[in-house]
Design a protein around this motif. Structure first.
Motif, mmCIF file in Angstrom:
data_model
loop_
_atom_site.group_PDB
_atom_site.id
_atom_site.type_symbol
_atom_site.label_atom_id
_atom_site.label_comp_id
_atom_site.label_asym_id
_atom_site.label_seq_id
_atom_site.Cartn_x
_atom_site.Cartn_y
_atom_site.Cartn_z
ATOM 1 N N ARG A 239 0.984 -1.153 -0.057
ATOM 2 C CA ARG A 239 0.139 -0.049 -0.038
ATOM 3 C C ARG A 239 0.920 1.174 -0.023
ATOM 4 N NH1 ARG A 239 -4.296 0.958 4.446
ATOM 5 N NH2 ARG A 239 -3.696 -1.306 4.796
ATOM 6 N N TRP A 240 2.007 1.216 0.710
ATOM 7 C CA TRP A 240 2.803 2.375 0.842
ATOM 8 C C TRP A 240 3.467 2.644 -0.580
ATOM 9 C CZ3 TRP A 240 2.902 6.244 3.784
ATOM 10 C CH2 TRP A 240 2.406 6.044 5.185
ATOM 11 N N ARG A 241 3.690 1.474 -1.131
ATOM 12 C CA ARG A 241 4.527 1.612 -2.602
ATOM 13 C C ARG A 241 3.394 2.323 -3.520
ATOM 14 N NH1 ARG A 241 7.013 -3.148 -1.132
ATOM 15 N NH2 ARG A 241 5.439 -4.446 -1.894
ATOM 16 N N SER B 214 8.534 9.790 0.338
ATOM 17 C CA SER B 214 8.050 8.648 -0.676
ATOM 18 C C SER B 214 9.099 7.602 -0.838
ATOM 19 C CB SER B 214 7.451 9.088 -1.917
ATOM 20 O OG SER B 214 6.268 9.756 -1.669
ATOM 21 N N LEU B 215 10.137 8.185 -1.169
ATOM 22 C CA LEU B 215 11.686 7.341 -1.577
ATOM 23 C C LEU B 215 11.990 6.777 -0.264
ATOM 24 C CD1 LEU B 215 13.473 9.251 -4.279
ATOM 25 C CD2 LEU B 215 12.142 7.242 -4.538
ATOM 26 N N ALA B 216 11.861 7.484 1.020
ATOM 27 C CA ALA B 216 12.281 6.929 1.970
ATOM 28 C C ALA B 216 11.438 5.715 2.749
ATOM 29 C CB ALA B 216 12.435 8.091 3.389
ATOM 30 N N ARG C 157 12.457 -2.263 -2.595
ATOM 31 C CA ARG C 157 12.696 -2.176 -3.959
ATOM 32 C C ARG C 157 13.284 -3.329 -4.499
ATOM 33 N NH1 ARG C 157 8.673 0.362 -4.126
ATOM 34 N NH2 ARG C 157 9.156 0.256 -6.003
ATOM 35 N N THR C 158 13.294 -4.434 -3.993
ATOM 36 C CA THR C 158 14.161 -5.560 -4.616
ATOM 37 C C THR C 158 13.051 -6.477 -5.392
ATOM 38 O OG1 THR C 158 15.520 -6.000 -2.654
ATOM 39 C CG2 THR C 158 15.370 -7.629 -4.302
#
Length: 190
Positions: free
Chosen positions: A31-33, A171-173, A179-180
């Protein structure tokens, strides 16, 4: 290398790798992604709009005090009037406008690339996309922010650049450790 866990009769066989992808934690990270890529997309679309206006209609791109950004920047940097430049040296004013338009085209190019990466590679969870968005957005947002600071033309609209970059960094943090891609996880020893 993955190992299968033998389950008692009545329980389906489950791979260890599959277990890490299920449950509340995995659903929350997914969901965060989904939220993160939309936040990045919105921020980059905002930067795209700014760049397009700088390239196409710089005289309508407002800076501090609702003054067009190009005259506000020139006056803030030199201390001289843009109108005096335009009447006294019209070719110099045209050249400054051309340079600003080219700066806008540069921002459009960065934004389009960041939008494509966010909508494709980042959304799929590819590690290279995370790094590309970190580096690309840092360059793409900091360039106009540096311009605003150097020419002393920071107004409310320019502050949206800071907000956009902060939203991208946040968002990146929150997605940094997740991200794998699937194919890379399958080859890791357990």
């Amino acid at each position: 290398m993955t190992t299968e866990i033998a389950a008692p009769e009545g329980i389906t066989d489950t791979r260890v790798d599959d277990r890490r992808k299920s449950g509340i934690w995995a659903r929350e990270m997914a969901r965060w992604r989904r939220v993160a890529w939309l936040v990045i997309l919105i921020a980059d679309v905002g930067l795209l709009a700014w760049g397009a206006m700088a390239a196409l209609v710089p005289e309508r791109l407002l800076g501090p005090g609702s003054t067009p950004i190009l005259p506000a920047g020139y006056e803030g940097f030199t201390g001289y009037s843009w109108q005096e430049l335009a009447t006294g040296a019209p070719k110099a004013a045209e050249y400054a406008t051309l340079l600003f338009r080219m700066f806008g085209i540069y921002i459009v190019a960065f934004s389009l690339l960041a939008i494509a990466i966010a909508a494709n590679g980042f959304r799929r969870g590819e590690r290279w996309a995370w790094w590309a968005l970190l580096i690309g957005n840092t360059i793409g947002f900091i360039a106009p922010m540096a311009y605003d600071q150097i020419v002393r033309a920071v107004g409310p609209f320019e502050l949206s650049e800071y907000l956009g970059l902060a939203a991208i960094y946040a968002s990146l943090a929150i997605t940094a450790g997740f991200r794998t891609p699937e194919w890379a996880r399958a080859d890791r020893p357990t």
